[in-house]
Design an enzyme around this catalytic site. Structure first.
Site, PDB file in Angstrom:
ATOM      1  CB  SER A   1      -6.118  -8.507 -29.612  1.00  0.00           C
ATOM      2  OG  SER A   1      -5.384  -9.431 -28.829  1.00  0.00           O
TER       3      SER A   1
ATOM      4  CG  ASP B   1       9.728   2.980 -12.011  1.00  0.00           C
ATOM      5  OD1 ASP B   1       9.294   2.752 -10.856  1.00  0.00           O
ATOM      6  OD2 ASP B   1       9.206   2.501 -13.036  1.00  0.00           O
TER       7      ASP B   1
ATOM      8  CD  GLU C   1       1.044   0.770 -18.178  1.00  0.00           C
ATOM      9  OE1 GLU C   1       0.982  -0.223 -17.448  1.00  0.00           O
ATOM     10  OE2 GLU C   1       1.809   0.834 -19.164  1.00  0.00           O
TER      11      GLU C   1
ATOM     12  CG  ASP D   1       7.762  -1.325 -17.166  1.00  0.00           C
ATOM     13  OD1 ASP D   1       8.879  -1.624 -16.700  1.00  0.00           O
ATOM     14  OD2 ASP D   1       6.690  -1.630 -16.617  1.00  0.00           O
TER      15      ASP D   1
END
Length: 384
Positions: free
Chosen positions: A73, A42, A166, A178
Site C-alpha cells: 500500500s 440500499d 466487505e 458502493d
C-alpha cells in the site's frame, strides 16, 4: 486517461517495481463515488442514484506462483502477504489488507480458481470522506484478479461478490450501492440501481449544458461511532420490516406510510422507517426529473433528503449540517450529506457561476464555528 489518472496509475506501477523488482503485468482502476440521492436505502432493497468520481484507486498486479498473495500500500508503506490458510476464514487478515484478502476469499467461496498475485495499491480517493474508498479498493483488486486468472465472472455479477467480501470477511454491513457504482457507472451518467433486482439504468447527468456543477464539500469531521451506529440503523430497519410483515422497507409504498407508522411500537423506529420510505420516493422523483432534462429542478429533493437524514435517521453531525445550511444560504439549489453519515461529505447543486460564492460561504461558516477547514472540489460523473 486524464493526467490525474495517469499519475495514480504511474505511482502504483512505480511502487510495484520498487517492491517486487519488476514491472507489473497491468494496472486496474476503480473510482470513488458520490451518491446523488438515496441514503440507507440500499440494504432495505430500495433505490439509489450514485455517480462515479474521477478519483481512482489503482491496483498494479502480476501473477505469483501458488496460493499466495502479496500486497503493498502506497498509503501505509506496508507490505502484507497471506496464503490460502489466512483467507480460509474471516478475521485472519485484518486492517486495510482485509479488503484485499476478502476479495480473494469471496472469489474462492464462489468456486473460482483465484490466481496467486503480487499487487501494489495507489489511490487518490479520499479516505474517511464517505466517498467509498473501500469499494474502490475492492473493485480494483477484483478486476485485477479476474483478468489475471481469466475468471468467468461477468461484470453484472461482480458488485455482489465485492459486497460479500466487505460484509462477511471485513465485517462491514454495507449494501450493494458502493460496489455497483465502482464497477458499473458510466461517464456523464448517474447509476439508477434497484438494489433488490440489481437492475441498472444509466441516467444522463451532464450538468454543463444546464450551467450547473456539483460542489463536493469534505466536512473533515471525524467519523463518530460510525460502525456501531450504521449497524444499529440497519438492525432497526430489519426489525421494522419484520413488524410490518414485509421482506424489506422497500415494500412499504409511500402512499401507505402513515398506516405503516401507526403499526410500529416506538418513535425511533417510526422515524427510521419514514426516512427510508420517503427517501426511496425521492430517488424515483429525482430520476423522473433527470429523464426529463430537468436537472436544475432536483435541488429541493436533495435538501429534503438531508432534512430526513438529520431529523429522522439521525446520522448527521454539526460540521455536515453547517455546510448544508451555509451552501443553501449562499444560493445552492439543493444540498445534502452523502454517504453513510456521522461525518463525510456534503454535495451541493449550484449554478456554475455561483460555485466560488457558495464555497466561500461554507469556508466562512466553518471558520465562525472554529471547525477544521473543509475540503472543496467539483465532481464530474466518471466511468466505473
Amino acid at each position: 486517461m486524464t493526467d490525474p489518472h495517469r499519475e495514480v496509475a504511474g505511482r502504483a506501477a512505480a511502487g510495484f517495481q520498487t517492491v517486487y523488482g519488476e514491472p507489473p503485468a497491468g494496472r486496474w482502476a476503480a473510482p470513488g463515488r458520490v451518491n446523488l440521492i438515496g441514503e440507507h436505502t440500499d440494504y432495505n432493497d430500495g433505490f439509489v442514484l450514485p455517480f462515479a468520481l474521477p478519483q481512482r484507486t489503482v491496483a498494479a498486479a502480476a501473477p505469483q506462483s501458488g496460493d499466495r498473495w502479496t500486497v503493498w500500500s502506497e498509503l501505509t508503506g506496508e507490505t502484507v502477504a497471506f496464503g490460502a490458510d489466512e483467507v480460509a476464514a474471516p478475521g485472519r487478515v485484518t486492517g486495510w489488507a482485509a479488503y484485499v484478502a476478502g476479495v480473494v476469499w469471496a472469489l474462492r467461496e464462489a468456486g473460482h480458481a483465484v490466481p496467486g498475485a503480487q499487487l501494489a495499491i495507489a489511490s487518490d480517493v479520499p479516505l474517511g470522506a464517505g466517498l467509498s474508498s473501500s469499494a474502490a479498493l475492492e473493485a480494483a483488486v477484483l478486476t485485477a484478479l479476474v483478468d489475471l486468472g481469466g475468471l468467468d465472472l461477468p461484470t453484472e455479477h461482480q458488485p455482489r461478490l465485492a459486497q460479500r467480501a466487505e460484509n462477511h470477511y471485513v465485517g462491514a454491513p454495507t449494501g450493494i450501492m458502493d460496489q455497483s457504482a465502482a464497477i458499473r457507472c458510466r461517464a456523464g451518467h448517474a447509476l439508477f440501481l434497484d438494489c433488490r433486482t440489481e437492475r441498472v439504468e444509466h441516467i444522463p447527468f451532464d450538468l454543463d449544458p444546464a450551467g450547473l456543477v456539483v460542489l463536493v464539500i469534505d466536512s473533515r469531521a471525524p467519523h463518530r461511532h460510525v460502525d456501531g451506529e450504521y449497524a444499529a440503523r440497519r438492525a432497526s430497519c430489519e426489525k421494522a420490516a419484520a413488524l410490518l410483515g414485509v421482506p424489506a422497507l422497500r415494500d412499504v409504498p409511500a402512499a401507505d406510510l402513515d398506516d405503516a407508522l401507526a403499526r410500529l411500537p416506538d418513535d425511533d423506529i417510526r422515524r427510521r422507517v419514514r426516512h427510508v420510505v420517503t427517501e426511496n420516493q425521492r430517488v424515483l422523483d429525482t430520476v423522473e426529473l433527470l429523464r426529463a432534462g430537468q436537472a436544475g429542478q432536483i435541488g429541493p429533493l436533495l435538501t429534503a433528503s438531508h432534512a430526513s437524514m438529520r431529523d429522522d435517521f439521525a446520522i448527521t453531525v454539526p460540521e455536515v449540517d453547517t455546510a448544508v445550511d451555509a451552501a443553501l444560504a449562499a444560493g445552492a439549489l439543493g444540498a445534502r450529506m452523502t454517504g453513510g453519515g456521522f461525518g463525510g461529505c456534503v454535495l451541493a447543486l449550484v449554478q456554475a457561476d455561483q460555485a466560488d460564492r457558495v464555497a466561500t460561504a461554507v469556508m466562512a461558516a466553518y471558520a465562525e464555528r472554529r471547525f477544521t477547514a473543509p475540503g472543496l472540489s467539483t465532481a464530474t460523473p466518471a466511468p466505473g
